[in-house]
Enzyme design. Structure first.
Site, mmCIF file in Angstrom:
data_model
loop_
_atom_site.group_PDB
_atom_site.id
_atom_site.type_symbol
_atom_site.label_atom_id
_atom_site.label_comp_id
_atom_site.label_asym_id
_atom_site.label_seq_id
_atom_site.Cartn_x
_atom_site.Cartn_y
_atom_site.Cartn_z
ATOM 1 N N CYS A 25 92.587 18.810 15.099
ATOM 2 C CA CYS A 25 93.644 18.230 15.934
ATOM 3 C C CYS A 25 93.678 18.880 17.318
ATOM 4 C CB CYS A 25 94.987 18.348 15.218
ATOM 5 S SG CYS A 25 95.286 19.968 14.475
HETATM 6 N N1 LIG Z 1 97.778 18.369 9.198
HETATM 7 C C1 LIG Z 1 97.106 18.087 10.313
HETATM 8 O O1 LIG Z 1 97.694 17.897 11.394
HETATM 9 C C2 LIG Z 1 95.608 18.002 10.279
HETATM 10 C C3 LIG Z 1 94.942 17.583 11.431
HETATM 11 C C4 LIG Z 1 93.547 17.504 11.427
HETATM 12 C C5 LIG Z 1 92.855 17.861 10.286
HETATM 13 N N2 LIG Z 1 93.522 18.307 9.183
HETATM 14 C C6 LIG Z 1 92.728 18.685 8.019
HETATM 15 O O2 LIG Z 1 92.834 17.648 7.044
HETATM 16 C C7 LIG Z 1 92.819 18.227 5.733
HETATM 17 C C8 LIG Z 1 94.102 17.820 5.015
HETATM 18 O O3 LIG Z 1 95.184 18.355 5.754
HETATM 19 P P1 LIG Z 1 96.697 18.072 5.409
HETATM 20 O O4 LIG Z 1 97.483 18.747 6.454
HETATM 21 O O5 LIG Z 1 96.906 16.636 5.120
HETATM 22 O O6 LIG Z 1 96.811 18.914 4.031
HETATM 23 P P2 LIG Z 1 97.956 18.962 2.938
HETATM 24 O O7 LIG Z 1 99.155 18.229 3.422
HETATM 25 O O8 LIG Z 1 98.115 20.389 2.561
HETATM 26 O O9 LIG Z 1 97.302 18.163 1.703
HETATM 27 C C9 LIG Z 1 96.143 18.599 1.065
HETATM 28 C C10 LIG Z 1 95.704 17.555 0.067
HETATM 29 O O10 LIG Z 1 94.498 17.989 -0.563
HETATM 30 C C11 LIG Z 1 94.646 17.881 -1.979
HETATM 31 N N3 LIG Z 1 93.772 18.857 -2.629
HETATM 32 C C12 LIG Z 1 93.831 20.208 -2.562
HETATM 33 N N4 LIG Z 1 92.841 20.747 -3.307
HETATM 34 C C13 LIG Z 1 92.128 19.690 -3.821
HETATM 35 C C14 LIG Z 1 91.012 19.587 -4.707
HETATM 36 N N5 LIG Z 1 90.405 20.678 -5.168
HETATM 37 N N6 LIG Z 1 90.573 18.358 -5.060
HETATM 38 C C15 LIG Z 1 91.195 17.236 -4.612
HETATM 39 N N7 LIG Z 1 92.272 17.270 -3.769
HETATM 40 C C16 LIG Z 1 92.727 18.479 -3.398
HETATM 41 C C17 LIG Z 1 96.124 18.145 -2.217
HETATM 42 O O11 LIG Z 1 96.465 17.668 -3.507
HETATM 43 P P3 LIG Z 1 97.732 18.266 -4.336
HETATM 44 O O12 LIG Z 1 98.960 17.863 -3.565
HETATM 45 O O13 LIG Z 1 97.631 17.603 -5.650
HETATM 46 O O14 LIG Z 1 97.545 19.759 -4.360
HETATM 47 C C18 LIG Z 1 96.716 17.336 -1.071
HETATM 48 O O15 LIG Z 1 96.705 15.964 -1.404
HETATM 49 C C19 LIG Z 1 92.705 19.748 5.914
HETATM 50 O O16 LIG Z 1 91.370 20.133 5.799
HETATM 51 C C20 LIG Z 1 93.199 19.958 7.336
HETATM 52 O O17 LIG Z 1 92.661 21.105 7.952
HETATM 53 C C21 LIG Z 1 94.885 18.358 9.147
#
Ligand SMILES: NC(=O)c1ccc[n+]([C@@H]2O[C@H](COP(=O)([O-])OP(=O)(O)OC[C@H]3O[C@@H](n4cnc5c(N)ncnc54)[C@H](OP(=O)(O)O)[C@@H]3O)[C@@H](O)[C@H]2O)c1
Length: 339
Positions: free
Chosen positions: A149
């Site tokens: 981001c």
């Molecule tokens: N947030 C942002 O602004 C943003 C921006 C750019 C990129 N990202 C990237 O995008 C990714 C997701 O970010 P987020 O902020 O959406 O994360 P998040 O809200 O913490 O959600 C993580 C997701 O991954 C799932 N998960 C965790 N371990 C897993 C596994 N072993 N197998 C399958 N699913 C699994 C979780 O499932 P459970 O709920 O069942 O644990 C949850 O659905 C990250 O790598 C992050 O760095 C995020």
């Protein structure tokens, strides 16, 4: 209809992907999964009641492969690189939102992500999914590494000037602020309401994993390494990133000239808006959209350019940009489902 799988549906980025892809006319979401979260999508995201009957399951490669053609991975780094090889081997296309495939060396990955890279062959072939820089490569890619981001807002703010006047640039400092959803949905004390509301602080000063990502792709565009001093801050809002970027020049440039460079660079881009001279970007104007807004100012002596850029971290900074990449990979209109 292209069949879509989303892994990480219960997270913030996965949830946004589901929201936007359910409204996309050219695709059908056929598989959703998470880690510990299971059950109807409408229980996880109640605002979707009446819009989907998808059921979230724990990720299982065999079921996933049988269910969809293109996968979005919205899971933490280190998890994505355990899922990617199997999907690619099964002939699927993958858009990974994590940081696992963004840096081009396993050594740099270890330094900034504190983990050993488990999928070096695919690290070498992943295409960085910033359409404004790699549109043609994205169209042919099988594995997209969706940009971080902060790097999305930072690179879009810097690419025009770094490409046009590399030799003139003396230093670059990025003062970045992100809303709390940038850290994901997991429960962490430092991210809880009373710790973040009415508060403001810097973190990972000059040490954030997005700093080498910005430097890497800036160097590729500029043809020369440019050092970037990067300081992120936690802003007490849900969504949005605003970066104030200080570019010092060795000799002077006028605002007219710089404004022209930016306007020309983004003339045909559907999601980058360069504001008129005197305008200033605001989070309010980009949150819930796939736009990146950019504004420009130059000091009286012409030696300091201040570029300000704003995006929604979950949309242009994650899910929206991922859908933009999917549109390119599938030969759809790039803006399909995003306006
Ligand atoms: N947030 C942002 O602004 C943003 C921006 C750019 C990129 N990202 C990237 O995008 C990714 C997701 O970010 P987020 O902020 O959406 O994360 P998040 O809200 O913490 O959600 C993580 C997701 O991954 C799932 N998960 C965790 N371990 C897993 C596994 N072993 N197998 C399958 N699913 C699994 C979780 O499932 P459970 O709920 O069942 O644990 C949850 O659905 C990250 O790598 C992050 O760095 C995020």
């Amino acid at each position: 209809m292209v069949k879509i799988g989303i892994v990480g549906i219960s997270g913030y980025s996965g949830g946004k992907l589901l929201d936007w892809l359910l409204k996309h006319h050219r695709v059908r979401v056929t598989y959703i999964s998470a880690n510990n979260t299971q059950g109807p999508a409408t229980t996880i995201w109640p605002h979707l009641k009446g819009k989907t009957d998808l059921i979230c399951q724990t990720y299982a490669e065999k079921t996933a492969v049988a269910s969809a053609d293109i996968f979005f991975l919205a899971v933490p780094h280190t998890v994505a690189m355990t899922i990617v090889p199997g999907l690619l081997k099964a002939g699927k296309k993958v858009i990974d939102l994590s940081g696992d495939y963004r840096l081009d060396s396993a050594q740099e990955y270890k330094k900034y992500y504190k983990a050993v890279h488990a999928d070096k062959p695919n690290l070498a072939t992943a295409v960085y999914g910033l359409p404004e820089l790699y549109r043609e490569q994205i169209k042919k890619a099988r594995l997209i590494s969706n940009p971080g981001c902060y790097p999305t807002a930072g690179l879009l703010a810097l690419l025009p000037i770094a490409s046009a006047h590399t030799a003139l640039i003396e230093s670059i400092a990025i003062d970045a602020k992100s809303g709390v959803s940038g850290a994901g949905k997991k429960a962490v004390l430092a991210l809880s309401f009373c710790e973040t509301n009415e508060n403001f602080k810097a973190y990972k000063v000059l040490n954030h994993q997005h700093m080498p990502e910005i430097e890497l792709y800036l160097a590729k565009a500029a043809g020369k390494k440019l050092t970037v001093d990067f300081v992120p801050h936690l802003l007490p809002v849900n969504c949005g990133i605003l970066e104030t970027i200080y570019v010092r020049f060795k000799s002077k440039l006028t605002l007219d000239k710089i404004h022209q460079i930016y306007k020309r660079f983004y003339k045909t881009e559907p999601f980058v808006r360069v504001l008129d001279q005197g305008g200033q970007v605001e989070l309010k104007h980009v949150v819930s959209t796939n736009y990146c807004d950019i504004s420009l100012a130059v000091s009286n002596n012409g030696k300091l350019l201040v570029v300000t850029s704003a995006i929604d971290n979950l949309i242009k900074g994650a899910s929206g940009q991922a859908i933009q990449n999917m549109n390119l990979m599938c030969g759809f209109k790039e803006t399909e489902g995003l306006l």
